[in-house]
Design a protein around this motif. Sequence first.
Motif, short mmCIF file in Angstrom:
data_model
loop_
_atom_site.label_atom_id
_atom_site.label_comp_id
_atom_site.label_asym_id
_atom_site.label_seq_id
_atom_site.Cartn_x
_atom_site.Cartn_y
_atom_site.Cartn_z
N ASP A 40 -2.31 -2.64 3.84
CA ASP A 40 -2.59 -1.99 2.56
C ASP A 40 -4.02 -2.31 2.13
OD1 ASP A 40 -1.57 -4.68 2.11
OD2 ASP A 40 -1.54 -4.22 -0.02
N GLN A 77 -6.56 4.50 -2.71
CA GLN A 77 -6.72 5.44 -3.82
C GLN A 77 -7.60 6.60 -3.39
OE1 GLN A 77 -7.50 2.07 -3.93
NE2 GLN A 77 -7.19 1.26 -5.98
N GLU A 95 -7.12 -1.43 -0.90
CA GLU A 95 -7.67 -0.82 -2.10
C GLU A 95 -9.08 -0.29 -1.83
OE1 GLU A 95 -5.98 -2.86 -6.13
OE2 GLU A 95 -7.80 -3.67 -5.25
N HIS A 105 -2.40 2.91 1.91
CA HIS A 105 -2.16 2.56 0.50
C HIS A 105 -3.48 2.55 -0.28
CE1 HIS A 105 -0.18 0.88 -3.02
NE2 HIS A 105 0.97 0.84 -2.38
N HIS A 154 -3.77 -6.14 -4.30
CA HIS A 154 -3.87 -5.62 -2.94
C HIS A 154 -5.14 -6.17 -2.31
CE1 HIS A 154 -0.70 -2.54 -3.19
NE2 HIS A 154 -1.14 -2.29 -4.42
N ASP A 213 2.85 -4.55 0.34
CA ASP A 213 1.84 -4.74 -0.71
C ASP A 213 1.53 -6.22 -0.82
OD1 ASP A 213 2.17 -2.05 -1.09
OD2 ASP A 213 2.56 -2.17 -3.24
N SER A 266 -1.83 5.31 -2.91
CA SER A 266 -1.43 4.21 -3.77
C SER A 266 -0.28 4.63 -4.68
CB SER A 266 -2.63 3.77 -4.63
OG SER A 266 -2.91 4.76 -5.60
#
Length: 259
Positions: free
Chosen positions: A200, A234, A202, A232, A211, A179, A10
């Motif tokens: 993408d 975390q 999250e 993308h 996102h 994104d 991210s």
Amino acid sequence: MKLTFAGTGSAFCMAADNFQSNMVLEVEQPGSDQPARLLIDCGSDARHSLRNLGHMPNDFDAVYISHLHSDHIGGLEWMAFANYFIFEGHRVKLLAVHELIDPLWEHSLRGGLEISDKGNSCLSSYFDVQSLTPKDGFDWQEMHFDVIPVEHVVTTQNTMMSYALFGHGKNKSFFLTTDAIFNRDAHMPLYRKADIIFQDCELGPRHSGVHAHYEQLVTLPAEIKAKMWLYHYQAYAKPDAVADGFCGFIEPGQSFDLG
């Protein structure tokens, strides 16, 4: 044709083994021992992620910018100065939709790039700027790309768009979301049309709303998830995406043969 993820993290990625989600598309050139390279977004840590792949700024023919967050444009000053001062003025074609070009210069790059050794400069002093429209898309190395506006940050005052890519290869088509918020209805025709999807995604307990979150994506039809790769993300513990029907989470440095 090969697509390599320089990083899969991210915007706030700080992992020692990962970088922000920027990509390198390579196409072999007849009569040359070097492929043509298109960099898709150039984020703040691009100088590290590209070096990790063995690339320097002058190894690229073009760079495409999807939107103006720093994990997608923060490395452009480095690329501009490195090519200008170190690599004998090597020029890269900068591809971006018309609406992004002025704010890219005025709000993000002008402060660092305007004053140079030869007086005042502008964006075209460093790049060959090609203004795009979603209506027409663009061609690169005999490949056509549709440029698709997708909602990224939606507020009561304004909406920030990102510009996704749908690439038409010789043997495969792909949808790269850049994104985007989760928008099942708007994206479903693109999901269905693509041979491979780069989405993408999250992770974690908080849904930012800017996102698609894994908990939303897992509700997609099985035939869509079966051709969808996730990136993308975390640095949270990753769920078992394969068990949930996806192709999986993309790893930093992973490449895909697009035919």
